[in-house]
Design a protein around this motif. Structure first.
Motif, PDB file in Angstrom:
ATOM      1  N   LEU A 154      -2.073  22.684   0.943  1.00 16.57           N
ATOM      2  CA  LEU A 154      -3.258  23.345   0.396  1.00 16.57           C
ATOM      3  C   LEU A 154      -2.905  24.100  -0.890  1.00 16.57           C
ATOM      4  O   LEU A 154      -3.626  24.021  -1.879  1.00 16.57           O
ATOM      5  CB  LEU A 154      -3.874  24.281   1.443  1.00 16.57           C
ATOM      6  N   ILE A 155      -1.788  24.808  -0.887  1.00 11.45           N
ATOM      7  CA  ILE A 155      -1.372  25.521  -2.102  1.00 11.45           C
ATOM      8  C   ILE A 155      -1.156  24.517  -3.232  1.00 11.45           C
ATOM      9  O   ILE A 155      -1.479  24.772  -4.387  1.00 11.45           O
ATOM     10  CB  ILE A 155      -0.096  26.349  -1.852  1.00 11.45           C
ATOM     11  N   ASP A 156      -0.620  23.360  -2.871  1.00 14.21           N
ATOM     12  CA  ASP A 156      -0.401  22.290  -3.840  1.00 14.21           C
ATOM     13  C   ASP A 156      -1.672  21.882  -4.579  1.00 14.21           C
ATOM     14  O   ASP A 156      -1.651  21.695  -5.784  1.00 14.21           O
ATOM     15  CB  ASP A 156       0.132  21.042  -3.117  1.00 14.21           C
ATOM     16  N   VAL A 157      -2.750  21.700  -3.861  1.00 14.68           N
ATOM     17  CA  VAL A 157      -3.940  21.094  -4.476  1.00 14.68           C
ATOM     18  C   VAL A 157      -4.944  22.106  -5.016  1.00 14.68           C
ATOM     19  O   VAL A 157      -5.845  21.734  -5.760  1.00 14.68           O
ATOM     20  CB  VAL A 157      -4.666  20.123  -3.505  1.00 14.68           C
ATOM     21  N   LEU A 158      -4.813  23.391  -4.638  1.00 14.84           N
ATOM     22  CA  LEU A 158      -5.778  24.380  -5.139  1.00 14.84           C
ATOM     23  C   LEU A 158      -5.683  24.486  -6.652  1.00 14.84           C
ATOM     24  O   LEU A 158      -4.596  24.607  -7.197  1.00 14.84           O
ATOM     25  CB  LEU A 158      -5.512  25.751  -4.512  1.00 14.84           C
ATOM     26  N   PRO A 159      -6.816  24.454  -7.347  1.00  8.78           N
ATOM     27  CA  PRO A 159      -6.758  24.387  -8.803  1.00  8.78           C
ATOM     28  C   PRO A 159      -6.352  25.679  -9.499  1.00  8.78           C
ATOM     29  O   PRO A 159      -5.781  25.627 -10.572  1.00  8.78           O
ATOM     30  CB  PRO A 159      -8.185  23.987  -9.197  1.00  8.78           C
ATOM     31  N   ASP A 160      -6.634  26.832  -8.923  1.00  9.41           N
ATOM     32  CA  ASP A 160      -6.307  28.069  -9.648  1.00  9.41           C
ATOM     33  C   ASP A 160      -6.284  29.267  -8.708  1.00  9.41           C
ATOM     34  O   ASP A 160      -6.464  29.136  -7.502  1.00  9.41           O
ATOM     35  CB  ASP A 160      -7.304  28.298 -10.798  1.00  9.41           C
TER      36      ASP A 160
END
Ligand SMILES: [Zn+2]
Length: 595
Positions: free
Chosen positions: A409-415
């Protein structure tokens, strides 16, 4: 705190076209460079290579097999190509022996692809496998997830060396994706393989000799066929790329690109394998097309037996009889009890390889939580902590006062705003007192095998609590520094909404609540309303980052850190096949030697 916030901002302020597709070029995905190793490292000889023979005495390479890497480092460099090959074989067998008592975690995330006329190959559906590998004798594995691949037993899996079986309609064998951690577990030698020197090449900063390997005529089925990269100091394999030769009529081997990291002095440890099959070019005959990432970690996890665990718990319970515990006021005692539950769970998850040790990423997450807390005047009896789950599926949960967010999830979160969205939901559960979980204060509840973690721990809330947490979270966000920065959080929800039906495995939570239910985003869905319209073709729109680009997981000690990934346009990430190695310094994430 302000410094950390800025760090968060700069780390996360990347513009990227959003597809939530797995970016799986070998370059983008191969695990980031090894961390600086704090251990003292032995001095090495200057790299001598067979391509430039030195005048060192010959005949020593053969004895290398029985020596430790330290001893080996002091060996004279090989002077002929034959000696190099001997050294490579010895080093590889040394590694196999070194890793044989270990049972690393192996995770494979796979997307089947379909061709979209506008966007190119896009995910059609996905699969997720998580298990422990037993490297002791052959390569075997046990699963954390209960769903077994239908119609296939372990025996069959092993017999096929993890290939795809045509008979079972191309069902994926999880083991197959991890097969290429070694070229050949049992017969990596001259009797079974021809070694042809190809050339020299840099992988990142590491000077390598490249060899092509072909199985000998009578070597039998399932032999490695492809290329290996050898670093030119100790002659360890750094990368393998290829497939397995002579598939039988009923199976099929896919192609793999397997990377190792120099995480401990003297050894290059298998860390990441990228697999891919099929293409959509005109006339392509392949019926399947997929991309898969396989990660290994937890090499240094203790392989504790039930007896060891029992001993530890007895010691713990003795410790609990301290006078201070007995003298505590009822309220203090209750808090202590909840703290105990929280600590038990976190410790158990870490021991199972599912939770990264406390580290710098936690500080970043905690800063975001603090920002929300301070601006909302939230004061809790115990501070809120954050931790990172080591796995890919997008999930969050909280236990006691600790918020846990998955690496994926941290990987894909945009900002940072979307990180605030994710954290605010869990913070809301804590503020609203939803996280009692005190049953886990009983130590007997921690007595289960690592593989049974998902059956024994769970932090799901009832729908009413979920709705209440969302409501509270939106309230807190509106009063927070993130109030005006929620556009990409909303876009992220929209992107998830768009792709949810195809990404059910990535969206399947294993410990917490799902972010989506039946293909519809339920978590914080309200934020999507105020977000701009989602447009896949808009290059400046931030919706989600590719999986595997931001968080670096150390396969040896499970530590995580955030790396500065290069923004990659989607047209490059999906369409790019591995025409050349792009792991070099331009991405700053190539293999790095620790010694
Ligand atoms: Zn929740």
């Amino acid at each position: 705190m302000r410094r950390v916030t800025r760090e968060v901002m700069s780390n996360m302020n990347w513009i990227i076209l959003a597809l939530l597709a797995v970016t799986m070029t070998a370059a983008a995905q191969q695990p980031a460079s090894a961390p600086q190793n704090p251990q003292p490292v032995a001095a090495t000889q200057p790299g001598q290579t067979a391509a430039q023979p030195s005048a060192a005495p010959s005949g020593q390479a053969q004895s290398a097999q029985s020596q430790s890497p330290q001893a080996q480092a002091s060996l004279a460099p090989p002077t002929t190509m034959d000696q190099v090959v001997d050294r490579v074989i010895a080093r590889e067998n040394d590694l196999i022996k070194f890793l044989s008592p270990r049972t690393p975690i192996v995770e494979t995330y796979l997307q089947n692809l379909t061709q979209d006329p506008q966007l190119g190959p896009i995910p059609q559906d996905d699969h997720y496998f998580l298990g422990r590998m037993d490297l002791s004798d052959s390569i075997d594995r046990s699963d954390y997830l209960q769903e077994k691949v239908k119609g296939e037993g372990e025996g069959m899996e092993k017999r096929l060396l993890g290939g795809l079986t045509k008979r079972f309609k191309f069902q994926y064998q999880p083991l197959g994706f991890s097969w290429m951690i070694f070229a050949d577990r049992n017969n990596f030698d001259r009797q079974h393989y021809n070694f042809h020197y190809a050339r020299r090449e840099f992988l990142g900063d590491v000077r390598c000799l490249v060899f092509d390997l072909t199985p000998k005529k009578d070597a039998g089925r399932g032999r490695f066929l492809g290329r290996i990269w050898i670093e030119d100091q100790d002659f360890s394999i750094v990368r393998l790329n290829g497939t397995y030769a002579r598939p039988s009529r009923n199976n099929y081997y896919y192609h793999m690109d397997s990377w190792r990291l120099n995480l401990i002095p003297g050894y290059w440890v298998p860390a990441y394998i990228y697999s891919e099959e099929g293409d959509f070019t005109a006339g392509a005959k392949n019926k399947i097309a997929f991309k898969a990432q396989t990660r290994m970690w937890g090499y240094n996890l203790k392989t504790g037996t039930a007896n060891d665990e029992l001993t530890q718990i007895r010691v713990d319970s003795v410790k609990d009889e301290t006078p201070s515990a007995q003298d505590a006021s009822p309220l203090a005692a209750e808090r202590e009890w909840q703290q105990q539950a929280e600590d038990n769970v976190l410790e158990r998850l870490e021991r199972a390889g599912l939770l990264a040790p406390e580290g710098d990423v936690d500080k970043i997450l905690q800063t975001v939580v603090n920002n929300i807390e301070i601006t909302n005047n939230i004061e809790l009896p115990r501070p809120v902590r954050t931790r990172v789950l080591t796995t890919s599926p997008l999930e969050t949960f909280s236990v006691g006062n600790t918020i846990v967010v998955s690496r994926g999830l941290i990987d894909v979160l945009p900002d940072e705003g979307s990180l605030a969205m994710v954290l605010s939901h869990e913070l809301a559960h804590i503020v609203l007192g939803h996280n009692l979980g005190s049953q886990y204060a009983f130590n007997d509840r921690m007595l289960f095998s690592d593989e049974a973690t998902y059956q024994n721990l769970g932090f799901k809330h009832i729908p009413e609590e979920e709705a209440a947490a969302d409501k509270k979270a939106v309230e807190m966000l509106k009063a927070s520094p993130y109030a005006q920065k929620l556009d990409s959080a909303g876009l992220f929800i929209k992107a998830l909404q768009k792709r949810a039906p195809q990404l059910s495995a990535l969206l399947q939570a294993h410990l917490g609540n799902n972010i989506t239910e039946n293909g519809t985003v339920t978590r914080m869905a309200q934020l999507a309303n105020s977000a701009p319209a989602l447009d896949w073709n808009k290059l400046d729109q931030i919706a989600a980052l590719p999986l595997g680009g931001r968080v670096k997981l150390n396969p040896w000690d499970d530590r995580v850190e955030i790396v500065k990934a290069q923004p990659v346009a989607m047209s490059h990430t999906v369409a790019t096949t591995k025409t050349k190695c792009r792991c070099g310094p331009e991405l700053g994430r190539g293999p790095v030697r620790v010694r």
